[in-house]
Design a protein around this motif. Structure first.
Motif, PDB file in Angstrom:
ATOM      1  N   UNK A  88      -1.309 -24.626   8.540  1.00  0.00           N
ATOM      2  CA  UNK A  88      -2.080 -23.422   8.184  1.00  0.00           C
ATOM      3  C   UNK A  88      -3.351 -23.853   7.439  1.00  0.00           C
ATOM      4  N   UNK A  89      -4.528 -23.319   7.795  1.00  0.00           N
ATOM      5  CA  UNK A  89      -5.737 -23.650   7.021  1.00  0.00           C
ATOM      6  C   UNK A  89      -5.538 -23.290   5.548  1.00  0.00           C
ATOM      7  N   UNK A  90      -5.805 -24.245   4.653  1.00  0.00           N
ATOM      8  CA  UNK A  90      -5.570 -24.005   3.228  1.00  0.00           C
ATOM      9  C   UNK A  90      -6.848 -24.275   2.439  1.00  0.00           C
ATOM     10  N   UNK A  91      -7.145 -23.360   1.523  1.00  0.00           N
ATOM     11  CA  UNK A  91      -8.356 -23.429   0.701  1.00  0.00           C
ATOM     12  C   UNK A  91      -7.990 -23.258  -0.764  1.00  0.00           C
ATOM     13  N   UNK A  92      -8.819 -23.821  -1.640  1.00  0.00           N
ATOM     14  CA  UNK A  92      -8.625 -23.630  -3.077  1.00  0.00           C
ATOM     15  C   UNK A  92      -9.534 -22.498  -3.538  1.00  0.00           C
TER      16      UNK A  92
ATOM     17  N   UNK B 249     -11.503 -26.593   1.893  1.00  0.00           N
ATOM     18  CA  UNK B 249     -12.722 -26.145   1.217  1.00  0.00           C
ATOM     19  C   UNK B 249     -12.368 -25.452  -0.078  1.00  0.00           C
ATOM     20  N   UNK B 250     -13.383 -25.235  -0.927  1.00  0.00           N
ATOM     21  CA  UNK B 250     -13.150 -24.607  -2.232  1.00  0.00           C
ATOM     22  C   UNK B 250     -14.032 -23.367  -2.356  1.00  0.00           C
TER      23      UNK B 250
ATOM     24  N   UNK C 173     -17.652 -19.448   5.320  1.00  0.00           N
ATOM     25  CA  UNK C 173     -16.241 -19.803   5.127  1.00  0.00           C
ATOM     26  C   UNK C 173     -15.386 -19.221   6.259  1.00  0.00           C
ATOM     27  N   UNK C 174     -15.573 -17.928   6.585  1.00  0.00           N
ATOM     28  CA  UNK C 174     -14.777 -17.283   7.639  1.00  0.00           C
ATOM     29  C   UNK C 174     -14.981 -17.981   8.980  1.00  0.00           C
TER      30      UNK C 174
ATOM     31  N   UNK D 195     -16.390 -34.879   0.233  1.00  0.00           N
ATOM     32  CA  UNK D 195     -15.733 -33.678  -0.313  1.00  0.00           C
ATOM     33  C   UNK D 195     -15.799 -32.544   0.710  1.00  0.00           C
ATOM     34  N   UNK D 196     -14.820 -31.630   0.652  1.00  0.00           N
ATOM     35  CA  UNK D 196     -14.859 -30.491   1.580  1.00  0.00           C
ATOM     36  C   UNK D 196     -15.978 -29.528   1.158  1.00  0.00           C
TER      37      UNK D 196
END
Length: 484
Positions: free
Chosen positions: A135-139, A214-215, A475-476, A242-243
């Motif tokens: 699953x795509x995961x972001x902070x 990504x953050x 981001x989307x 870095x992302x």
């Protein structure tokens, strides 16, 4: 946005604490505005408390019916009181134990509908779950880009050291993207021995913040452009790409958000503000948990009384010190007669208003009578004041607040420092002088103009075509590419 006839679901995982659920709720609203379903996954707080944090989740859920709140089945909490371990370590370990339950929950959502998992800065252990499931995961980093820049560069700085940073005192450290940072201004626990378990765990947590796709950062481009640029510099973390970092803020609670029950009476403090002249009141509040020693409360009272200025002051029962064990406890209501100098309330009647424990902060900051804000420099409070165009008097207590103070005073130009906090006591004379400076002097007028300018920039960033709006759309589109 629709996938067939069903919307895609974004899962937000904010971890613990009012300071993290609040901003994530604002983030949820952004996703809803773009046509996604949002589920916020919560864990039962390990400590039941009846202070301002209790009931907060229920209030948030009641006032945001379009967000689905899902509480994971509880696991036994650690024994904070008797464990020799630092509460932060216990908390991180406790949250990691929820990985299995989080995985089961994510598996219950049809894979085609599951858009992404967005984790809080302290829930980086959940990255493993997302990786396992693909699953795509972001902070979501609820603090600012300057703090993220410092935290991202710290592990390399500490890696070569045998001893902690404490011995460097106020020696300025150079980090990309931020003004020189006195070593003493880093998070207190990071100043100790780099081999210490607490220090290592924190370092690992910060490192993993940028281990996602990504953050998302709660800031906006013109406020922290230098810090945001730092992440694209190959020297930021040598040998590591870095992302992407997306500045999508300011995500702050709006004043009058209706988080109280419908038809509830207007709080007395707001009615009092209605009667005060524009930009004439200094508002003093140290966040949802901050409290000060009794001696300090008396100094503040003396300084406010001598300044002759109008004030709205949130007074809490003193803590012995700002340490984490106390931080987790519920605090009783303060006894104002015992805490404040004799006759203080009587002598300042009319021009002062003292609140016990809780204040509708967003409403107070956006009120036209509020002219200055004495703050602990927590990022939510800082952003709320920036979005309201209110200049700040900086009085950091703990966590990353001293770093924020440097950024607010040296970089953003929206605050002045109250000297003495680092030595443990801000004197009455200093409080009197700085309150007058912000509310009455030429320098204060300049500060107010810069704050008004920042407010305008914050509004622009969130508009169609604004930098934060554009960052969110980027981001989307990046998520869509990952899912393709």
């Amino acid at each position: 946005m629709d996938n067939g006839s069903t919307k895609q679901t974004v899962v937000l995982f904010p971890g613990g604490g009012v300071g993290h659920v609040g901003p994530m709720t604002q983030l949820a609203k952004v996703f809803l505005g773009h046509g996604y379903d949002v589920t916020m996954v919560l864990i039962e707080p390990p400590i039941k408390s009846t202070d301002s944090g209790a009931g907060f989740i229920e209030r948030v859920a009641a006032s945001n019916p379009s967000i689905t709140f899902h509480v994971l089945p509880p696991i036994p909490p650690p024994d904070f009181a008797s464990s020799p371990k630092h509460p932060f370590l216990l908390m991180i370990e406790f949250m990691r134990q929820y990985n299995e339950k989080l995985e089961s929950f994510l598996c219950s959502i049809p894979r085609a509908r599951l858009h992404s998992l967005v984790v809080d800065m302290f829930c980086t252990h959940a990255i493993d779950v997302a990786a396992k499931l693909g699953v795509p995961v972001y902070t979501f980093f609820a603090s600012g880009a300057g703090v993220l820049a410092v935290f991202t560069q710290l592990p390399a700085l500490l890696a070569g050291r045998r001893t902690g940073l404490k011995e460097l005192g106020d020696t300025p450290l150079e980090f990309l993207g931020v003004p020189p940072m006195p070593a003493s201004h880093l998070v207190r626990e990071l100043l100790e021995d780099p081999e210490d378990e607490l220090c290592r765990t924190m370092m690992n947590t910060w490192k993993r913040n940028t281990d996602t796709h990504g953050v998302l950062v709660n800031t906006f481009c013109s406020l922290e452009s230098r810090a945001l640029q730092a992440f694209r510099d190959p020297l930021c973390v040598p040998g590591r790409v870095l992302p992407p970092v997306y500045s999508i803020g300011p995500l702050v609670a709006k004043g009058g958000s209706g988080e109280d029950e419908e038809g509830a009476e207007r709080p007395e403090c707001l009615a009092w503000l209605d009667a005060q002249p524009e930009r004439s009141v200094v508002f003093l509040c140290w966040g949802s948990k901050g409290s000060l020693p009794e001696e300090q409360i008396k100094e503040i009272a003396a300084g406010l009384e001598r300044s002759g200025q109008r004030f709205l002051w949130v007074v809490r029962t003193p803590a012995g010190s700002y340490d984490t064990k106390r931080y987790l406890e519920q605090r009783p209501e303060p006894d104002l007669d015992a805490l404040l100098p004799e006759g203080f309330l009587e002598r300042t009647k009319g021009r002062g208003f003292v609140l016990k424990s809780w204040a509708p902060q967003a409403d107070i900051l956006t009120h036209p009578a509020t002219g200055a804000f004495v703050t602990h420099c927590g990022w939510n409070s800082t952003l709320e004041a920036i979005a309201a165009g209110v200049p700040m008097l900086c009085w950091p207590l703990g966590a990353e607040q001293k770093i924020n103070k440097v950024l607010m005073t040296a970089d953003m130009g929206v605050g002045v420092e109250l000297e003495g906090y680092n030595a443990g006591l801000v004197k009455a004379e200093e409080i009197e002088a700085k309150v007058k400076l912000v509310l009455e002097s030429e320098e204060g007028r300049g500060l107010g103009e810069r704050a008004a300018e920042r407010k305008k920039e914050a509004e622009e960033a969130l508009k169609d075509g604004g930098s934060s709006r554009a960052a969110f759309l980027r981001f989307l589109s990046d998520v869509e590419n990952l899912r393709a």
